[in-house]
Design a protein around this motif. Sequence first.
Motif, PDB file in Angstrom:
ATOM      1  N   HIS A   1       9.251 -26.263  19.214  1.00  0.00           N
ATOM      2  CA  HIS A   1       8.703 -26.349  17.688  1.00  0.00           C
ATOM      3  C   HIS A   1       9.489 -27.378  16.950  1.00  0.00           C
ATOM      4  CE1 HIS A   1       8.181 -24.047  13.616  1.00  0.00           C
ATOM      5  NE2 HIS A   1       7.295 -25.184  13.692  1.00  0.00           N
ATOM      6  N   VAL A   2       9.034 -28.385  16.788  1.00  0.00           N
ATOM      7  CA  VAL A   2       9.609 -29.534  15.972  1.00  0.00           C
ATOM      8  C   VAL A   2       9.414 -29.267  14.189  1.00  0.00           C
ATOM      9  CG1 VAL A   2       9.848 -32.134  15.521  1.00  0.00           C
ATOM     10  CG2 VAL A   2       8.955 -31.249  17.680  1.00  0.00           C
ATOM     11  N   SER A   3      10.304 -29.053  13.653  1.00  0.00           N
ATOM     12  CA  SER A   3      10.345 -28.270  12.308  1.00  0.00           C
ATOM     13  C   SER A   3      11.314 -29.100  11.405  1.00  0.00           C
ATOM     14  CB  SER A   3      10.533 -26.774  12.357  1.00  0.00           C
ATOM     15  OG  SER A   3      11.834 -26.653  12.813  1.00  0.00           O
ATOM     16  N   GLY A   4      11.465 -28.318  10.269  1.00  0.00           N
ATOM     17  CA  GLY A   4      12.311 -28.433   9.396  1.00  0.00           C
ATOM     18  C   GLY A   4      13.275 -27.588   9.280  1.00  0.00           C
ATOM     19  N   VAL A   5      14.616 -27.703   8.846  1.00  0.00           N
ATOM     20  CA  VAL A   5      15.422 -26.746   8.674  1.00  0.00           C
ATOM     21  C   VAL A   5      15.325 -25.351   8.268  1.00  0.00           C
ATOM     22  CG1 VAL A   5      17.634 -26.019   7.397  1.00  0.00           C
ATOM     23  CG2 VAL A   5      17.445 -28.442   8.420  1.00  0.00           C
ATOM     24  N   HIS A   6      14.345 -25.328   7.102  1.00  0.00           N
ATOM     25  CA  HIS A   6      13.458 -24.152   6.286  1.00  0.00           C
ATOM     26  C   HIS A   6      12.175 -24.012   7.230  1.00  0.00           C
ATOM     27  CE1 HIS A   6      16.941 -23.923   3.460  1.00  0.00           C
ATOM     28  NE2 HIS A   6      16.842 -25.156   3.493  1.00  0.00           N
TER      29      HIS A   6
ATOM     30  N   VAL B   1      13.463 -27.033  17.177  1.00  0.00           N
ATOM     31  CA  VAL B   1      14.355 -28.505  16.729  1.00  0.00           C
ATOM     32  C   VAL B   1      13.992 -28.815  15.691  1.00  0.00           C
ATOM     33  CG1 VAL B   1      15.065 -30.626  17.508  1.00  0.00           C
ATOM     34  CG2 VAL B   1      14.595 -28.831  19.246  1.00  0.00           C
ATOM     35  N   ALA B   2      15.028 -28.798  14.579  1.00  0.00           N
ATOM     36  CA  ALA B   2      14.908 -29.238  13.229  1.00  0.00           C
ATOM     37  C   ALA B   2      15.164 -30.834  13.127  1.00  0.00           C
ATOM     38  CB  ALA B   2      15.909 -28.898  12.295  1.00  0.00           C
ATOM     39  N   VAL B   3      14.068 -31.643  12.864  1.00  0.00           N
ATOM     40  CA  VAL B   3      14.209 -32.860  12.506  1.00  0.00           C
ATOM     41  C   VAL B   3      14.243 -33.324  11.328  1.00  0.00           C
ATOM     42  CG1 VAL B   3      13.061 -33.461  14.788  1.00  0.00           C
ATOM     43  CG2 VAL B   3      11.762 -33.309  12.669  1.00  0.00           C
ATOM     44  N   TYR B   4      14.165 -32.640  10.130  1.00  0.00           N
ATOM     45  CA  TYR B   4      14.442 -32.895   8.518  1.00  0.00           C
ATOM     46  C   TYR B   4      14.876 -31.535   7.963  1.00  0.00           C
ATOM     47  CZ  TYR B   4       9.750 -30.647   7.915  1.00  0.00           C
ATOM     48  OH  TYR B   4       8.699 -29.658   7.595  1.00  0.00           O
ATOM     49  N   ASP B   5      15.365 -31.964   6.807  1.00  0.00           N
ATOM     50  CA  ASP B   5      16.162 -30.962   5.897  1.00  0.00           C
ATOM     51  C   ASP B   5      15.096 -30.830   4.498  1.00  0.00           C
ATOM     52  OD1 ASP B   5      17.267 -28.815   4.784  1.00  0.00           O
ATOM     53  OD2 ASP B   5      19.080 -29.788   4.649  1.00  0.00           O
ATOM     54  N   GLN B   6      14.656 -29.718   3.835  1.00  0.00           N
ATOM     55  CA  GLN B   6      14.152 -29.651   2.619  1.00  0.00           C
ATOM     56  C   GLN B   6      15.051 -29.408   1.596  1.00  0.00           C
ATOM     57  OE1 GLN B   6      13.580 -27.800   5.415  1.00  0.00           O
ATOM     58  NE2 GLN B   6      11.303 -27.302   5.612  1.00  0.00           N
TER      59      GLN B   6
END
Length: 235
Positions: free
Chosen positions: A109-114, A133-138
Amino acid sequence: MTRPRGAAERFVASLPAVLRPKVAPVYAPLIAIKPLNVAIAFEDEAAIFTSANGVHYGPDGADRVAYCVGAATTDAACARGWIAERRGRKADDLVASLIADPPLSPLIHVSGVHKRGDIAERLTAHGIPTRSVAVYDQVAQDLTHEARALIQGGKPLILPVFSPRTAHQFASQVPQAGTVRAIALSEAVADALVQGSYGAVSVAATPDATAMCDAIARVLSDLPSGVENILNCPV
């Protein structure tokens, strides 16, 4: 708009031509997207994307399989070279679909931190090995001075809200505003606004951009005659 600037501008551009002259969008995002510059090493895994940001900040598809939530995310994945399959409008749809028709490979699951929905955990519990795996933060943002002035100015404001986290942020910064007509993407988003007191809170018929546009049109038609109809999306 409630969304990060790029997504907000794309949503406004998607409004039907009949609505655009009736609205004056104001951009003051409560969330900023920050890439994490994470490199993902795929082996025999397929991907899960639940947002276009995951696609944008994730790797090229290279003809690998991806399971996606929503039409926009699916289209974005196709454009990045993924063999993308749409598996519903929301995370629960995707999880149910994959459980009913399990993939042959593990998943990432390629996602954000949140993120919401415990997708990796639920799929793994059903025998489908999945890692996240988080690839960006919000990153949370404060309301702009312009947005606060509009909220206090007395004119009717239409507030599209697309995520529970943004709804919580708005409610914490603006706990009461009788001029605000909030439109929530889902019941979960609306629930996050209950601590506030607003002119109205409605929910889109389905969790997608088309239904949000339809809801905006309904709210505009319900505004009192003689009142300037403005789509001020002050977050």
